[in-house]
Write a protein that holds these residues in place. Structure first.
Motif, PDB file in Angstrom:
ATOM      1  N   SER A 119       4.044   3.650 -12.995  1.00 31.53           N
ATOM      2  CA  SER A 119       3.352   4.930 -13.165  1.00 31.53           C
ATOM      3  C   SER A 119       3.256   5.707 -11.858  1.00 31.53           C
ATOM      4  O   SER A 119       3.200   6.939 -11.865  1.00 31.53           O
ATOM      5  CB  SER A 119       1.946   4.704 -13.741  1.00 31.53           C
ATOM      6  OG  SER A 119       1.023   4.217 -12.785  1.00 31.53           O
ATOM      7  N   TYR A 120       3.251   5.019 -10.727  1.00 28.96           N
ATOM      8  CA  TYR A 120       3.264   5.718  -9.438  1.00 28.96           C
ATOM      9  C   TYR A 120       4.604   6.422  -9.211  1.00 28.96           C
ATOM     10  O   TYR A 120       4.659   7.507  -8.632  1.00 28.96           O
ATOM     11  CB  TYR A 120       3.013   4.733  -8.297  1.00 28.96           C
ATOM     12  CG  TYR A 120       1.564   4.362  -8.092  1.00 28.96           C
ATOM     13  CD1 TYR A 120       0.659   5.265  -7.531  1.00 28.96           C
ATOM     14  CD2 TYR A 120       1.092   3.108  -8.446  1.00 28.96           C
ATOM     15  CE1 TYR A 120      -0.667   4.930  -7.330  1.00 28.96           C
ATOM     16  CE2 TYR A 120      -0.237   2.758  -8.244  1.00 28.96           C
ATOM     17  CZ  TYR A 120      -1.116   3.673  -7.686  1.00 28.96           C
ATOM     18  OH  TYR A 120      -2.429   3.330  -7.496  1.00 28.96           O
ATOM     19  N   ASP A 121       5.688   5.800  -9.688  1.00 27.57           N
ATOM     20  CA  ASP A 121       7.018   6.397  -9.523  1.00 27.57           C
ATOM     21  C   ASP A 121       7.291   7.480 -10.566  1.00 27.57           C
ATOM     22  O   ASP A 121       8.010   8.440 -10.285  1.00 27.57           O
ATOM     23  CB  ASP A 121       8.098   5.312  -9.644  1.00 27.57           C
ATOM     24  CG  ASP A 121       8.029   4.291  -8.521  1.00 27.57           C
ATOM     25  OD1 ASP A 121       7.612   4.673  -7.410  1.00 27.57           O
ATOM     26  OD2 ASP A 121       8.379   3.115  -8.764  1.00 27.57           O
ATOM     27  N   PRO A 124      -1.974   6.514 -12.151  1.00 28.15           N
ATOM     28  CA  PRO A 124      -1.566   7.286 -13.333  1.00 28.15           C
ATOM     29  C   PRO A 124      -1.575   6.481 -14.626  1.00 28.15           C
ATOM     30  O   PRO A 124      -1.949   7.006 -15.674  1.00 28.15           O
ATOM     31  CB  PRO A 124      -0.151   7.763 -12.978  1.00 28.15           C
ATOM     32  CG  PRO A 124      -0.155   7.836 -11.484  1.00 28.15           C
ATOM     33  CD  PRO A 124      -1.001   6.681 -11.031  1.00 28.15           C
ATOM     34  N   TYR A 125      -1.170   5.201 -14.568  1.00 25.62           N
ATOM     35  CA  TYR A 125      -1.180   4.398 -15.790  1.00 25.62           C
ATOM     36  C   TYR A 125      -2.597   4.259 -16.330  1.00 25.62           C
ATOM     37  O   TYR A 125      -2.857   4.534 -17.511  1.00 25.62           O
ATOM     38  CB  TYR A 125      -0.595   3.004 -15.540  1.00 25.62           C
ATOM     39  CG  TYR A 125      -0.884   2.056 -16.679  1.00 25.62           C
ATOM     40  CD1 TYR A 125      -0.229   2.189 -17.902  1.00 25.62           C
ATOM     41  CD2 TYR A 125      -1.827   1.038 -16.553  1.00 25.62           C
ATOM     42  CE1 TYR A 125      -0.507   1.337 -18.965  1.00 25.62           C
ATOM     43  CE2 TYR A 125      -2.118   0.185 -17.601  1.00 25.62           C
ATOM     44  CZ  TYR A 125      -1.448   0.337 -18.808  1.00 25.62           C
ATOM     45  OH  TYR A 125      -1.742  -0.497 -19.853  1.00 25.62           O
ATOM     46  N   SER A 126      -3.530   3.820 -15.496  1.00 24.63           N
ATOM     47  CA  SER A 126      -4.897   3.589 -15.951  1.00 24.63           C
ATOM     48  C   SER A 126      -5.528   4.868 -16.466  1.00 24.63           C
ATOM     49  O   SER A 126      -6.175   4.884 -17.524  1.00 24.63           O
ATOM     50  CB  SER A 126      -5.734   3.003 -14.806  1.00 24.63           C
ATOM     51  OG  SER A 126      -5.184   1.787 -14.341  1.00 24.63           O
ATOM     52  N   SER A 127      -5.346   5.958 -15.737  1.00 22.71           N
ATOM     53  CA  SER A 127      -5.959   7.214 -16.174  1.00 22.71           C
ATOM     54  C   SER A 127      -5.297   7.742 -17.443  1.00 22.71           C
ATOM     55  O   SER A 127      -5.957   8.348 -18.293  1.00 22.71           O
ATOM     56  CB  SER A 127      -5.904   8.265 -15.056  1.00 22.71           C
ATOM     57  OG  SER A 127      -4.578   8.632 -14.755  1.00 22.71           O
ATOM     58  N   SER A 128      -3.991   7.494 -17.611  1.00 21.84           N
ATOM     59  CA  SER A 128      -3.330   7.939 -18.835  1.00 21.84           C
ATOM     60  C   SER A 128      -3.876   7.196 -20.044  1.00 21.84           C
ATOM     61  O   SER A 128      -3.984   7.762 -21.147  1.00 21.84           O
ATOM     62  CB  SER A 128      -1.812   7.730 -18.734  1.00 21.84           C
ATOM     63  OG  SER A 128      -1.446   6.371 -18.867  1.00 21.84           O
ATOM     64  N   HIS A 140       3.477  -7.759   1.980  1.00 24.29           N
ATOM     65  CA  HIS A 140       3.770  -6.323   1.914  1.00 24.29           C
ATOM     66  C   HIS A 140       2.683  -5.610   1.112  1.00 24.29           C
ATOM     67  O   HIS A 140       2.286  -6.049   0.034  1.00 24.29           O
ATOM     68  CB  HIS A 140       5.134  -6.078   1.259  1.00 24.29           C
ATOM     69  CG  HIS A 140       6.272  -6.568   2.101  1.00 24.29           C
ATOM     70  ND1 HIS A 140       6.787  -7.844   1.978  1.00 24.29           N
ATOM     71  CD2 HIS A 140       6.995  -5.964   3.065  1.00 24.29           C
ATOM     72  CE1 HIS A 140       7.783  -8.005   2.833  1.00 24.29           C
ATOM     73  NE2 HIS A 140       7.929  -6.871   3.512  1.00 24.29           N
ATOM     74  N   THR A 141       2.203  -4.514   1.646  1.00 20.37           N
ATOM     75  CA  THR A 141       1.168  -3.737   0.973  1.00 20.37           C
ATOM     76  C   THR A 141       1.796  -2.816  -0.058  1.00 20.37           C
ATOM     77  O   THR A 141       2.691  -2.037   0.239  1.00 20.37           O
ATOM     78  CB  THR A 141       0.373  -2.889   1.992  1.00 20.37           C
ATOM     79  OG1 THR A 141      -0.201  -3.764   2.956  1.00 20.37           O
ATOM     80  CG2 THR A 141      -0.728  -2.114   1.294  1.00 20.37           C
ATOM     81  N   GLY A 142       1.330  -2.909  -1.282  1.00 22.40           N
ATOM     82  CA  GLY A 142       1.838  -2.068  -2.359  1.00 22.40           C
ATOM     83  C   GLY A 142       0.832  -0.990  -2.718  1.00 22.40           C
ATOM     84  O   GLY A 142      -0.196  -0.822  -2.050  1.00 22.40           O
ATOM     85  N   PRO A 143       1.094  -0.239  -3.780  1.00 23.87           N
ATOM     86  CA  PRO A 143       0.148   0.784  -4.236  1.00 23.87           C
ATOM     87  C   PRO A 143      -1.182   0.161  -4.628  1.00 23.87           C
ATOM     88  O   PRO A 143      -1.275  -1.037  -4.916  1.00 23.87           O
ATOM     89  CB  PRO A 143       0.861   1.398  -5.452  1.00 23.87           C
ATOM     90  CG  PRO A 143       2.283   0.998  -5.323  1.00 23.87           C
ATOM     91  CD  PRO A 143       2.294  -0.299  -4.603  1.00 23.87           C
TER      92      PRO A 143
END
Length: 374
Positions: free
Chosen positions: A100-102, A160-164, A302-305
């Motif tokens: 959803s971030y992409d 975006p996924y959670s809010s959608s 590695h730090t992700g979104p």
């Protein structure tokens, strides 16, 4: 003594429209419903990954397999009206946080407008009597607190996924209030509910960027699995647990007088008992032990979104209103999914074998439901 068993006679010959049947949960639900005797038409895009549950378990052999996009309102309505179902399970979605971030616009178009398209089509499909819209536990405004979220808590979503999915909940509630109000169910005949499930695990999930598929791919390759956010807590549950909740909810929406049906036209959480909300590290450790063969994991630095770190669900409403309770503890759920993947790994004809093995696990779960309880 009450039993929780699903009523085979209730579903025999009943017409069910299932969106998202090529997905992981949708595929399991399709097989269970046809196992119960329902006539199922699936409506979905192609499977999202090359290796997937839909093809591995030969789901297409059990259902009417229609490929379509819920963003295409005209095609969706035409397919729905022509089939004339009595009940709808709406599972089609863009279901990954990191995706959803992409692709935020695709995520909102699918999860929000797709839901609106379906419910709008229901207005012109007189055969429909019940709709169960599946969202997610991530639809809540996550405050990173220790208390489990209840259905009355505020909706929200950082990514975006959670809010959608929060938006999909709001859209479903709006359609219910505007066109299918529970108090007027005797007039319009349609009962709409939403279902919010926790992190679902089980055999055949090959999704990208999910913990269990990532662990399985690593174990199959014989390399240490890279795990991010090892201390994050999630409400893990076997896929059959929420699916039983969805089926039981649909039965309540369909059975009895308009007044009794209307009482279930609301939102429900489906999750594990509180002690089964465990950390990612706990899951990885137990998976490695069950899998054997020197399987191991390491922390991915590695730090992700942004993703929520702490999330639990209050399932009191489902327990008291629906008589639904989780049947598989987390240890058993992990054992069942490892058995599924290792059976697949050892099979020379995985298609036929895995459909049969999946149905065996469904039957075993039904046996758990038959146990008397106080």
């Amino acid at each position: 003594m009450e039993e929780l068993v699903v009523d085979t006679g209730f579903w025999k010959g009943r017409r069910v429209f299932l969106t998202g049947h090529t997905g992981f949960k949708g595929g399991w639900l399709a097989l269970w419903l046809t196992h119960l005797g329902a006539t199922v038409r699936g409506y979905s895009l192609d499977p999202a990954t090359q290796l997937n549950f839909f093809e591995t378990a030969q789901v297409a052999s059990a259902v009417e397999d229609i490929r379509g996009d819920i963003r295409d309102a005209s095609a969706l309505e035409s397919t729905l009206r022509e089939f004339a179902p009595e009940v709808i399970f709406h599972l089609a979605a863009q279901a990954l946080v990191r995706t959803s971030y992409d692709s935020p616009i695709e995520t909102y178009a699918t999860n929000v407008m797709g839901t609106a398209h379906l419910l709008d089509a229901v207005r012109r499909t007189p055969s429909v009597r019940a709709v169960v819209c599946i969202t997610t536990d991530k639809c809540y405004e996550n405050k990173e607190w220790i208390w489990p979220y209840r259905e009355t808590d505020p909706l929200g979503g950082y990514d975006p996924y959670s809010s959608s999915k929060a938006c999909a909940e709001i859209a479903a509630a709006s359609f219910r209030q505007s066109y299918f109000h529970p108090a007027k169910l005797a007039e319009h005949g349609v009962a709409i509910a939403t279902a919010r499930a926790g992190n679902v695990i089980g055999g055949g999930d090959w999704s990208t960027d999910r913990l269990i598929p990532d662990i399985v791919r690593g174990f199959l390759s014989g390399t240490p699995v890279h795990i991010r956010n090892p201390h994050s807590i999630r409400p893990w549950q076997h896929v059959l647990e929420p699916l039983h909740g969805y089926i039981r909810l649909a039965e309540k929406l369909l059975m009895g007088s308009p007044k009794s049906r209307s009482e279930f036209a609301t939102a429900y959480n489906f999750g594990p008992m509180q002690h089964d909300a465990q950390t990612v590290a706990w899951i990885a450790d137990h998976m490695a032990t069950l899998w054997g063969n020197g399987s191991s994991w390491v922390v991915d630095e590695h730090t992700g979104p942004h993703e929520a770190h702490y999330l639990k669900l209050d399932i009191s409403r489902a327990i008291h209103h629906l008589g639904w309770t989780p049947q598989l503890g987390l240890d058993a759920a992990l054992s069942w999914l490892v058995d599924w993947y290792q059976t697949w790994q050892a099979s020379s004809e995985p298609g036929l074998a895995m459909r049969d093995f999946t149905l065996q696990q469904i039957s075993a779960y039904e046996e758990l439901l038959r146990r008397p309880r106080p």
